[in-house]
Each structure stands twice: as C-alpha cells, then as structure tokens.
Design an enzyme around this catalytic site. Sequence first.
Site, PDB file in Angstrom:
ATOM      1  CG  ASN A 176      -1.942   1.098   1.217  1.00  0.00           C
ATOM      2  OD1 ASN A 176      -1.945   1.956   0.326  1.00  0.00           O
ATOM      3  ND2 ASN A 176      -2.827   1.093   2.192  1.00  0.00           N
ATOM      4  NE  ARG A 193      -6.911   0.986   0.552  1.00  0.00           N
ATOM      5  CZ  ARG A 193      -7.185   1.418   1.777  1.00  0.00           C
ATOM      6  NH1 ARG A 193      -6.387   1.080   2.771  1.00  0.00           N
ATOM      7  NH2 ARG A 193      -8.227   2.156   2.010  1.00  0.00           N
ATOM      8  CG  HIS A 241     -12.558   4.344   3.211  1.00  0.00           C
ATOM      9  ND1 HIS A 241     -13.045   5.467   3.858  1.00  0.00           N
ATOM     10  CD2 HIS A 241     -11.213   4.520   3.127  1.00  0.00           C
ATOM     11  CE1 HIS A 241     -12.047   6.284   4.143  1.00  0.00           C
ATOM     12  NE2 HIS A 241     -10.925   5.730   3.710  1.00  0.00           N
ATOM     13  NE  ARG A 284      -8.624  12.480   1.603  1.00  0.00           N
ATOM     14  CZ  ARG A 284      -8.710  11.149   1.599  1.00  0.00           C
ATOM     15  NH1 ARG A 284      -9.871  10.567   1.837  1.00  0.00           N
ATOM     16  NH2 ARG A 284      -7.658  10.420   1.370  1.00  0.00           N
ATOM     17  CD  GLU A 306      -8.994  -0.752   4.671  1.00  0.00           C
ATOM     18  OE1 GLU A 306      -9.474   0.033   3.845  1.00  0.00           O
ATOM     19  OE2 GLU A 306      -8.166  -0.423   5.541  1.00  0.00           O
TER      20      GLU A 306
END
Length: 392
Positions: free
Chosen positions: A8, A89, A178, A239, A379
């Site tokens: 990742n 990912r 996500h 964000r 994940e």
Amino acid sequence: MGKILLVNAGSSSVKWKLFESTNEEVIAKGLVERINMPGSIFEVAYGTKKYSENVDNLSYERAASMILEKLKALGIIAQLSEIMGIGHRVVAGGQVFKHAVKLTEDKMKELKGLNDFAPLHNPTEIEYIEIMQKVLPTIPQYAVFDSQFFTALPEMNAIYSIPYEYTKKFGVRRYGEHGISHDFLSKRAAVLLERPLSSLKMITLHLGSGASVAAEKDGKAFDTSMGFTPLTGLTMGTRAGDVDPSIIPYLMKKLDLSLEQILKMLNTESGLLGLSGISPDMRDYAEHKDDPRIKLTVDIFINRIVKYVGSYFAELGGLDALVFAGGIGENNVKLRAEIIARLKVLGFEIDPKLNQEGNEGVISSQSSKTEIMLIPTNEELAMVRQIKEILE
C-alpha cells in the site's frame, strides 16, 4: 505453501504485509516512512522480533528492493519464488474495474487512464506497481480497488443532478472509497449476527484519518458518503468533506490562489486539522480539551456522521446493524457513545460496559432497536481473499 505480499503505497510511505496464503496468517509486516526525505525509516516486524533501520532519502525503488532483501536476510522466506503474487491497493478503479484483477500490460494502460478520479492516490500507486514489476518481473501483480464495492450502486444514488449527458460522456458519478473495508465489515457483521448477508440492512462507519459511511442493502452497497473523489462526505483528518462547490471560485478570488492550490487546501489542510488548527489526529486534543475550538471540531465531526446515519436510516427504511470501524471508530470509546447518544431518537442505545470493553461484536444494549457493533476492519485480509479467488 505460497505467500502473498500486499503493498500500500502513499505519497511518502509504503506499508506492506506478507501473508501465508493457505491459512491467511500474517508472517511479517513493515513500514517505510519519509521516502525521498532525510531520515527515512525502514521497519519490519515478524513473529516476536522487530528490525529497524534509518536510511537518508530512501527512494521508492530502493525501498522495494530493501523489502525483498530483508525478507530473505531476516529468514522470513528462503527464496523470493515463495511469493506467488503481489497485491496492490488502488483507490480508484472507476467503472472499468469492478473486481480485483491481474495486472497485464493492457490492464495497466486502462488503470493509467483513471488518474483523474484520484489524482492524489492513483499515480503514486501506479508508480509503485511498476517499480515492483521491475524488481520482481516474474511474479504476477494484482490490483484490488477501493472503489469496486460501489460500482453497483443504484443509479439514483450513484449520479449527480448535472446534465445527464455529462454523466454518461465523462463518467461523472459517485465512486466512493474505502470499499474494501466496507465490504469486509458487512460480510463480517453477517457472520457475527449469524444471519444471511442478503437479509440485512446495515450502515458501516469507517472512521479514521480518512472517513466514510456506507449503506448496504440485500448484500450490496446502496449508498456512500464519498463521491466522485475521496474528498467529499464526512469531515476527515485533513479533507474538508462536503462543501458548497461555489466556495472554490470564491476562495480563488479572495486568496488569489489557483484551482490546484484550493484543491490542495481542501485535501491536505482542512478537516480536523483545519478546524482545530492543531492536528488531524484527535489523540492530540487531550491537552486542549477545554479549548472551545477543539470542542467545535469534535462536534462537527460527530454531527456529520449523525447526519449521514440518519439519512441512510430513512433511505433503507430502518436498520438491522450499525457498525463502527477504523482507527477512530475502533479505539475512541467516548466518541462512539456520543454518536449513539445523538441517534437515540432512532432507537439506538449503547451498552456502556460493552462499549468500554471494546471487543469485536455487539455493543448495543438489549433494549436497542438496532444492533450496534464494533468490528476491527481488516482490509488486507479482504484483499488476500480476493487475490486468492483469482489464483484459484
């Protein structure tokens, strides 16, 4: 037994995990931080042991080589040929990639055409895929997409109220992110509740530095807070989440900034960081708990979550389960309690003891009309399982 290496890559870091494919156990994991910066940090954890090394200005390519070198040097693997696949990912797969794929030359060309959907993420991820292909050219590479779970959203939730021809011509729609996490959480919740996934109406909360809400119905994604890019939805670490788009030209004029500078501000200088003026990490607020601005920051974070949960509750026509996950969702006991307190009108009620214990499973009281659950997201395990499906 074969092994699967998951990678990742971020803007200045690389996280990785090595799995034994048969039993899906993590053999080793590592983190490379401060890439292309002074004082780069290279870390490996395996079994009960840890290895750490500082290397100035470590490049992405050198970091990839070091990962493989240390896997052998530390005795974690005997030969690189034990690695049967490398999984990456990737944030945005658009409508092109609806499931995990083996990365052929043609697939890489298609992937490069999607950079505009996640300009802060996809280019870096693609760069690292190409680096790993150079370092290990004989080992197949796979991509698992954060957006793929949301490719089947109902059109009423997927598209925006702009001229319909632009939606079709330019692919302007809600892609969500996500998705790997939300997919895992919904499936895990069904297992823990011992009910068929297709029978459940759920809302899953992935609350971390990046944060999103998803609604699931009949075993599929039904709605999600993130939109065309990962910028919209909840207030996040850096964000902004949902803002009126007219703010962008207004601030461009007032601050004499370019569009790129405003978008950078909305992505990297806003959210919890911009509101608090202190940090994007709530753990840093402990020493400032009496600061009204910190209280406001946390209140806004909670408020946005409550708004989305309430709207999805109405959209779904009721709810079987609400799931907390992510770094904040899994570890912030007080925040979970405050969110549920504000949802009391919908019949939500948390069990204080179960909430405090923080174990996986149901944390709602017996009188709650909806099951409230805490599920640590995984994940990487979800990615391994998707890659194994292709391999098999």
